[in-house]
Design a protein around this motif. Structure first.
Motif, PDB file in Angstrom:
ATOM      1  N   LEU A  47      26.501  38.845  51.792  1.00  0.00           N
ATOM      2  CA  LEU A  47      25.583  38.992  50.666  1.00  0.00           C
ATOM      3  C   LEU A  47      24.678  40.203  50.863  1.00  0.00           C
ATOM      4  O   LEU A  47      24.467  41.000  49.945  1.00  0.00           O
ATOM      5  N   GLU A  48      24.165  40.362  52.078  1.00  0.00           N
ATOM      6  CA  GLU A  48      23.297  41.505  52.374  1.00  0.00           C
ATOM      7  C   GLU A  48      24.093  42.817  52.370  1.00  0.00           C
ATOM      8  O   GLU A  48      23.598  43.844  51.900  1.00  0.00           O
ATOM      9  N   ALA A  49      25.339  42.765  52.859  1.00  0.00           N
ATOM     10  CA  ALA A  49      26.184  43.968  52.844  1.00  0.00           C
ATOM     11  C   ALA A  49      26.461  44.399  51.411  1.00  0.00           C
ATOM     12  O   ALA A  49      26.463  45.600  51.093  1.00  0.00           O
ATOM     13  N   PHE A  50      26.695  43.436  50.537  1.00  0.00           N
ATOM     14  CA  PHE A  50      26.915  43.748  49.120  1.00  0.00           C
ATOM     15  C   PHE A  50      25.663  44.375  48.509  1.00  0.00           C
ATOM     16  O   PHE A  50      25.743  45.377  47.779  1.00  0.00           O
ATOM     17  N   ALA A  51      24.487  43.802  48.806  1.00  0.00           N
ATOM     18  CA  ALA A  51      23.238  44.285  48.208  1.00  0.00           C
ATOM     19  C   ALA A  51      22.909  45.711  48.638  1.00  0.00           C
ATOM     20  O   ALA A  51      22.233  46.446  47.907  1.00  0.00           O
ATOM     21  N   GLU A  52      23.380  46.111  49.824  1.00  0.00           N
ATOM     22  CA  GLU A  52      23.083  47.448  50.330  1.00  0.00           C
ATOM     23  C   GLU A  52      23.953  48.536  49.704  1.00  0.00           C
ATOM     24  O   GLU A  52      23.653  49.721  49.829  1.00  0.00           O
ATOM     25  N   ILE A  53      25.023  48.133  49.021  1.00  0.00           N
ATOM     26  CA  ILE A  53      25.890  49.126  48.375  1.00  0.00           C
ATOM     27  C   ILE A  53      25.168  49.714  47.172  1.00  0.00           C
ATOM     28  O   ILE A  53      24.595  48.991  46.348  1.00  0.00           O
ATOM     29  N   GLU A  54      25.185  51.008  47.051  1.00  0.00           N
ATOM     30  CA  GLU A  54      24.468  51.692  45.973  1.00  0.00           C
ATOM     31  C   GLU A  54      24.992  51.245  44.603  1.00  0.00           C
ATOM     32  O   GLU A  54      26.190  51.269  44.336  1.00  0.00           O
ATOM     33  N   GLY A  55      24.073  50.822  43.773  1.00  0.00           N
ATOM     34  CA  GLY A  55      24.422  50.425  42.412  1.00  0.00           C
ATOM     35  C   GLY A  55      24.865  48.988  42.267  1.00  0.00           C
ATOM     36  O   GLY A  55      25.102  48.527  41.141  1.00  0.00           O
ATOM     37  N   ALA A  56      24.969  48.230  43.370  1.00  0.00           N
ATOM     38  CA  ALA A  56      25.470  46.858  43.294  1.00  0.00           C
ATOM     39  C   ALA A  56      24.509  45.947  42.529  1.00  0.00           C
ATOM     40  O   ALA A  56      24.921  45.191  41.637  1.00  0.00           O
ATOM     41  N   LEU A  57      23.216  46.006  42.864  1.00  0.00           N
ATOM     42  CA  LEU A  57      22.242  45.132  42.209  1.00  0.00           C
ATOM     43  C   LEU A  57      22.111  45.463  40.724  1.00  0.00           C
ATOM     44  O   LEU A  57      22.011  44.560  39.882  1.00  0.00           O
ATOM     45  N   ALA A  58      22.119  46.748  40.412  1.00  0.00           N
ATOM     46  CA  ALA A  58      22.023  47.155  39.008  1.00  0.00           C
ATOM     47  C   ALA A  58      23.235  46.666  38.209  1.00  0.00           C
ATOM     48  O   ALA A  58      23.112  46.261  37.049  1.00  0.00           O
ATOM     49  N   ALA A  59      24.416  46.674  38.836  1.00  0.00           N
ATOM     50  CA  ALA A  59      25.634  46.230  38.149  1.00  0.00           C
ATOM     51  C   ALA A  59      25.589  44.727  37.863  1.00  0.00           C
ATOM     52  O   ALA A  59      25.989  44.283  36.778  1.00  0.00           O
ATOM     53  N   ILE A  60      25.087  43.937  38.837  1.00  0.00           N
ATOM     54  CA  ILE A  60      24.974  42.491  38.635  1.00  0.00           C
ATOM     55  C   ILE A  60      23.929  42.192  37.559  1.00  0.00           C
ATOM     56  O   ILE A  60      24.125  41.329  36.694  1.00  0.00           O
ATOM     57  N   PHE A  61      22.811  42.915  37.600  1.00  0.00           N
ATOM     58  CA  PHE A  61      21.766  42.732  36.591  1.00  0.00           C
ATOM     59  C   PHE A  61      22.309  43.031  35.189  1.00  0.00           C
ATOM     60  O   PHE A  61      22.010  42.316  34.218  1.00  0.00           O
TER      61      PHE A  61
END
Length: 462
Positions: free
Chosen positions: A254-268
């Motif tokens: 989960l933390e590795a996913f969150a550190e990928i650039e643009g991942a959080l913005a894509a989920i949002f």
């Protein structure tokens, strides 16, 4: 002479096989009886796919499979223990039933279609081996051909899907996805086959530990984020469904996913601009696990790794808050179905564990009305989340300000909480309700919760 309206009415009655009432050629009512040996001993309906057990008794496939899936290991009629739970198609009885249907077509009986033979584990293994060979040679076209077969078979019936899952399809497809995500040419060159693998993976869930390990690799996670950011609607939906299953139960992934650039913005974006309800729920569940890990735990250790993890989680929450997640969640909660409502409240509960999250909630006009409205209106889980959020907001607000408490009283929070105590709730929520009532009670004397003018039209009983 038979009038057309009488003939139509007769044929409508004839369509009901269980009743069997028809209109004969001479205009008289008569009864069409299904032969007993054409009926399933379990459902008593006409068999559409007759299969025979080792005990010699024939059943309809759907009925006997439900019996076996329920955990039974005996024949329903003879009560003998089954040496094999693999039913054998009874082609003779099936052809006899089809002939009987054809003979009675004039009575409205439709011929049962010839069922497709379910796939066997051997056939599935052969297809999976072809996928593995195509993956090793980097042949995307051959891999897509085999994937197409898997998808068609999985959609054909639940039995086929179970057989495919039990044959290890999840692990084989996950290995193929990881391999093509690392292959030369990058995601652009292998995007088509990677998208097909993602689509197939959504059909063979739940995934086992080995499959999740392959999909949780750095290359696989980057590939799925790539789809989330630039794929078409179908690819984005499939990517979030697979991601939810892979990372939700694993904090490191989960933390590795969150550190990928643009991942959080894509989920949002998937929550803000919904594709379909299942994708929205998957996105909210991923956010839920990310923000819940930021909540303080009484049993958390003071080690540097724990502090680092907590700091990382708090940063994730802050980024979501800056994107406008609090406002988006409150708008979703105004009118959403039960499952989405529960998940949105769960996410908001995690966000309100942080100071910045509470600050955004304090400043939004919908916060208190929505939270109070959801108590005792959606489900027990939604009620628990709503009470927890109210407790966090009221407990952490300074007494001098007291804006949140006053708003809560104005929308009827005190009465709702008292009612919830009377109805009954779990102990942990009862403690929060008791504390909330004590906090709110301090403001009741200086605030009239109910405007008497609201009842000016109410007629007295005397």
């Amino acid at each position: 002479m038979i009038f057309p309206w009488r003939r139509r009415r007769a044929f409508r009655r004839a369509g009901k096989e269980r009743r069997g009432e028809i209109m004969g050629d001479n205009g008289c009512d008569m009864e069409l009886t299904i032969p007993n040996h054409y009926r399933c001993p379990i459902s008593l309906d006409l068999m559409k796919d007759p299969v025979t057990l080792p005990t010699g008794i024939t059943y309809d496939r759907e009925s006997i499979e439900k019996w076996i899936e329920a955990g039974n290991s005996t024949c329903p009629i003879t009560n003998q223990v089954l040496r094999s739970i693999e039913p054998i198609p009874n082609h003779t009885i099936r052809k006899m039933i089809q002939n009987w249907c054809v003979q009675n077509q004039s009575y409205g009986i439709e011929r049962i279609p010839t069922p497709r033979i379910p796939i066997s584990s051997i056939e599935v293994s052969q297809i999976l081996e072809m996928i593995a060979m195509a993956t090793r040679s980097g042949d995307g076209a051959a891999c897509r051909d085999s994937l197409a077969k898997i998808k068609v078979l999985a959609k054909e019936s639940e039995r086929n899907k179970r057989c495919i899952v039990n044959s290890g399809a999840g692990n084989a497809l996950s290995l193929a996805f990881e391999a093509f995500s690392k292959a030369d040419g990058g995601f652009d060159k292998n995007g088509v086959v990677l998208e097909e693998i993602l689509s197939a993976l959504t059909l063979v869930s739940p995934l086992d530990g080995e499959a999740k390990s392959s999909l949780g690799s750095a290359s696989s996670l980057h590939c799925m984020v790539w789809f989330l950011q630039g794929g078409d609607l179908s690819a984005r939906g499939n990517a979030v469904l697979v991601l939810k299953e892979v990372v939700s139960s694993d904090k490191e992934k989960l933390e590795a996913f969150a550190e990928i650039e643009g991942a959080l913005a894509a989920i949002f974006k998937l929550v803000k601009e919904p594709i379909f309800p299942t994708a929205t729920k998957a996105s909210l569940m991923m956010i839920y696990h990310m923000v819940r890990s930021s909540s303080p735990s009484p049993s958390s250790s003071s080690s540097s790794s724990s502090l680092s993890s907590s700091s990382s989680s708090s940063q994730i929450v802050e980024r979501f808050v800056e994107m406008g997640l609090v406002s988006l969640l409150l708008e979703i909660l105004v009118d959403s179905e039960k499952s989405i409502c529960e998940k949105a409240l769960g996410v908001l509960d995690g966000i309100c564990s942080t100071e910045k999250g509470r600050e955004k909630a304090y400043n939004h006009a919908l916060t208190m009305p929505v939270l109070v409205k959801k108590i005792l209106r959606v489900s027990d889980l939604a009620t628990e989340f709503s009470v927890s959020i109210l407790w966090k907001l009221c407990k952490n607000e300074s007494r001098e300000e007291g804006t949140a408490m006053i708003e809560a009283l104005q929308v009827g929070a005190f009465q709702k909480l008292l009612l919830l105590l009377q109805v009954g709730c779990v102990e942990r929520i009862k403690e929060k309700i008791t504390e909330l009532l004590k906090i709110l009670n301090a403001y009741r004397n200086s605030l009239e919760c109910i405007d008497s003018m609201d009842f000016k039209e109410l007629k007295r009983p005397f």
